[in-house]
Scaffold this motif. Structure first.
Motif, mmCIF file in Angstrom:
data_model
loop_
_atom_site.group_PDB
_atom_site.id
_atom_site.type_symbol
_atom_site.label_atom_id
_atom_site.label_comp_id
_atom_site.label_asym_id
_atom_site.label_seq_id
_atom_site.Cartn_x
_atom_site.Cartn_y
_atom_site.Cartn_z
ATOM 1 N N TYR A 154 0.870 -1.180 0.000
ATOM 2 C CA TYR A 154 0.000 0.000 0.000
ATOM 3 C C TYR A 154 0.907 1.231 0.000
ATOM 4 C CZ TYR A 154 -3.778 3.175 1.247
ATOM 5 O OH TYR A 154 -4.686 4.186 1.244
ATOM 6 N N GLU A 155 0.941 1.922 -1.131
ATOM 7 C CA GLU A 155 1.807 3.099 -1.279
ATOM 8 C C GLU A 155 3.251 2.748 -0.907
ATOM 9 O OE1 GLU A 155 0.620 5.821 -2.528
ATOM 10 O OE2 GLU A 155 -1.545 5.593 -2.251
ATOM 11 N N GLY A 156 3.681 1.552 -1.298
ATOM 12 C CA GLY A 156 5.062 1.137 -1.020
ATOM 13 C C GLY A 156 5.248 0.484 0.331
ATOM 14 N N LEU A 157 4.252 0.607 1.210
ATOM 15 C CA LEU A 157 4.340 -0.028 2.525
ATOM 16 C C LEU A 157 3.951 -1.499 2.380
ATOM 17 C CD1 LEU A 157 2.440 2.733 4.542
ATOM 18 C CD2 LEU A 157 4.910 2.531 4.236
ATOM 19 N N ILE A 158 4.722 -2.366 2.992
ATOM 20 C CA ILE A 158 4.465 -3.806 2.889
ATOM 21 C C ILE A 158 3.798 -4.284 4.176
ATOM 22 C CG2 ILE A 158 5.518 -6.091 2.668
ATOM 23 C CD1 ILE A 158 7.861 -4.685 1.215
ATOM 24 N N PHE A 159 2.626 -4.882 4.039
ATOM 25 C CA PHE A 159 1.915 -5.448 5.178
ATOM 26 C C PHE A 159 1.754 -6.948 4.941
ATOM 27 C CE2 PHE A 159 0.661 -1.030 5.055
ATOM 28 C CZ PHE A 159 0.691 -0.645 6.389
ATOM 29 N N ILE A 160 1.881 -7.716 6.016
ATOM 30 C CA ILE A 160 1.700 -9.168 5.906
ATOM 31 C C ILE A 160 0.676 -9.622 6.933
ATOM 32 C CG2 ILE A 160 4.043 -9.556 5.063
ATOM 33 C CD1 ILE A 160 4.650 -10.655 7.891
ATOM 34 N N ASN A 161 0.103 -10.790 6.663
ATOM 35 C CA ASN A 161 -0.844 -11.373 7.600
ATOM 36 C C ASN A 161 -0.659 -12.884 7.600
ATOM 37 O OD1 ASN A 161 -3.212 -12.208 9.033
ATOM 38 N ND2 ASN A 161 -4.143 -10.251 8.511
ATOM 39 N N CYS A 162 -0.497 -13.464 8.785
ATOM 40 C CA CYS A 162 -0.272 -14.909 8.907
ATOM 41 C C CYS A 162 -1.575 -15.698 8.877
ATOM 42 C CB CYS A 162 0.460 -15.214 10.211
ATOM 43 S SG CYS A 162 2.066 -14.423 10.331
ATOM 44 N N ASP A 163 -2.699 -15.007 8.987
ATOM 45 C CA ASP A 163 -3.982 -15.694 9.091
ATOM 46 C C ASP A 163 -4.705 -15.679 7.738
ATOM 47 O OD1 ASP A 163 -6.438 -16.687 9.687
ATOM 48 O OD2 ASP A 163 -6.981 -15.152 11.151
ATOM 49 N N PRO A 164 -4.870 -16.847 7.108
ATOM 50 C CA PRO A 164 -5.564 -16.861 5.811
ATOM 51 C C PRO A 164 -7.030 -16.451 5.913
ATOM 52 C CG PRO A 164 -5.030 -19.107 6.524
ATOM 53 C CD PRO A 164 -4.414 -18.175 7.526
ATOM 54 N N GLU A 165 -7.593 -16.518 7.123
ATOM 55 C CA GLU A 165 -9.005 -16.181 7.310
ATOM 56 C C GLU A 165 -9.224 -14.723 7.718
ATOM 57 O OE1 GLU A 165 -11.229 -18.554 6.700
ATOM 58 O OE2 GLU A 165 -9.597 -19.966 6.323
ATOM 59 N N ALA A 166 -8.167 -13.993 7.938
ATOM 60 C CA ALA A 166 -8.320 -12.606 8.399
ATOM 61 C C ALA A 166 -9.005 -11.765 7.341
ATOM 62 C CB ALA A 166 -6.945 -12.015 8.728
ATOM 63 N N PRO A 167 -9.740 -10.732 7.748
ATOM 64 C CA PRO A 167 -10.369 -9.850 6.755
ATOM 65 C C PRO A 167 -9.311 -9.227 5.848
ATOM 66 C CG PRO A 167 -11.121 -9.348 8.990
ATOM 67 C CD PRO A 167 -9.994 -10.320 9.134
ATOM 68 N N ASP A 168 -9.752 -8.845 4.646
ATOM 69 C CA ASP A 168 -8.823 -8.215 3.710
ATOM 70 C C ASP A 168 -8.284 -6.910 4.294
ATOM 71 O OD1 ASP A 168 -9.146 -10.227 1.894
ATOM 72 O OD2 ASP A 168 -10.711 -9.175 0.765
ATOM 73 N N PHE A 169 -7.112 -6.525 3.802
ATOM 74 C CA PHE A 169 -6.481 -5.293 4.287
ATOM 75 C C PHE A 169 -7.361 -4.087 4.009
ATOM 76 C CE2 PHE A 169 -3.689 -1.621 3.709
ATOM 77 C CZ PHE A 169 -2.956 -1.661 4.877
ATOM 78 N N LEU A 170 -7.859 -4.012 2.780
ATOM 79 C CA LEU A 170 -8.781 -2.923 2.422
ATOM 80 C C LEU A 170 -10.161 -3.525 2.229
ATOM 81 C CD1 LEU A 170 -6.595 -0.993 -0.162
ATOM 82 C CD2 LEU A 170 -7.124 -0.316 2.174
ATOM 83 N N PRO A 171 -11.179 -2.993 2.897
ATOM 84 C CA PRO A 171 -12.510 -3.563 2.773
ATOM 85 C C PRO A 171 -13.070 -3.444 1.348
ATOM 86 C CG PRO A 171 -12.504 -1.619 4.201
ATOM 87 C CD PRO A 171 -11.105 -1.843 3.761
#
Ligand code: FES
Length: 172
Positions: A155-172
């Motif tokens: 997102y704008e060059g910022l890298i975000f990660i999530n270990c949970d495949p079930e987690a809500p999407d980063f952007l709704p």
């Protein structure tokens, strides 16, 4: 002091008691117990960090093919890797053979990742490149043995990660 000593007598009952006690004192600073409780730390990892979108770094840290850096979370290590197509991947730093870490350096540049234990090699996108002696093993499919991938979004060059495949999407 570099580390805070762990409460060696910590247990679930003690944690529950401290939670109840803390809730009875709204507006009062958190008890020192919580800073020393390994159970609190484990619950934070399980319920918060491993289920949330986490800022891992910036794409400018890995501008070229083969650039990488490690992101540490709890006991785990994740490789943030840029591949030949310019795509960025979040790969568990755990060999699919016997679980050794395939990358020890905290950042750098590689053509591929080679596990130091028995020499399995992984491409920059985590797919298995070579696995010694495994061609002879019946039913072995290299596609099933790539490094495990975490969810990743830029997102704008910022890298975000999530270990949970079930987690809500980063952007709704
Ligand atoms: S543990 Fe990595 S090659 Fe065996």
């Amino acid at each position: 002091m570099k580390f805070i000593a762990t409460d060696i007598e910590d247990c679930p009952a003690k944690l529950d008691l401290n939670v109840v006690s803390q809730l009875e004192k709204p507006g009062i600073a958190m008890a020192s117990y919580f800073y020393r409780s390994h159970l609190t730390y484990e619950r934070e990892l399980d319920r918060l960090f491993f289920k949330s979108w986490l800022y891992a770094g910036h794409s400018s840290q890995i501008p070229s093919e083969g650039d990488f850096f490690l992101y540490e979370i709890g006991e785990d290590s994740i490789i943030i890797s840029r591949d030949a197509q310019g795509d960025i991947h979040a790969l568990m730093n755990i060999c699919r053979h016997r679980g050794a870490r395939v990358c020890a350096e905290s950042s750098g540049h590689k053509k591929f990742y080679v596990c130091p234990y028995h020499g399995w090699a992984f491409n920059l996108d985590g797919t298995l490149r070579a696995a010694r002696h495994m061609k002879r093993k019946a039913g072995f499919n290299p596609h099933d043995y790539g490094l495990k991938r975490m969810r990743l979004i830029q997102y704008e060059g910022l890298i975000f990660i999530n270990c949970d495949p079930e987690a809500p999407d980063f952007l709704p």
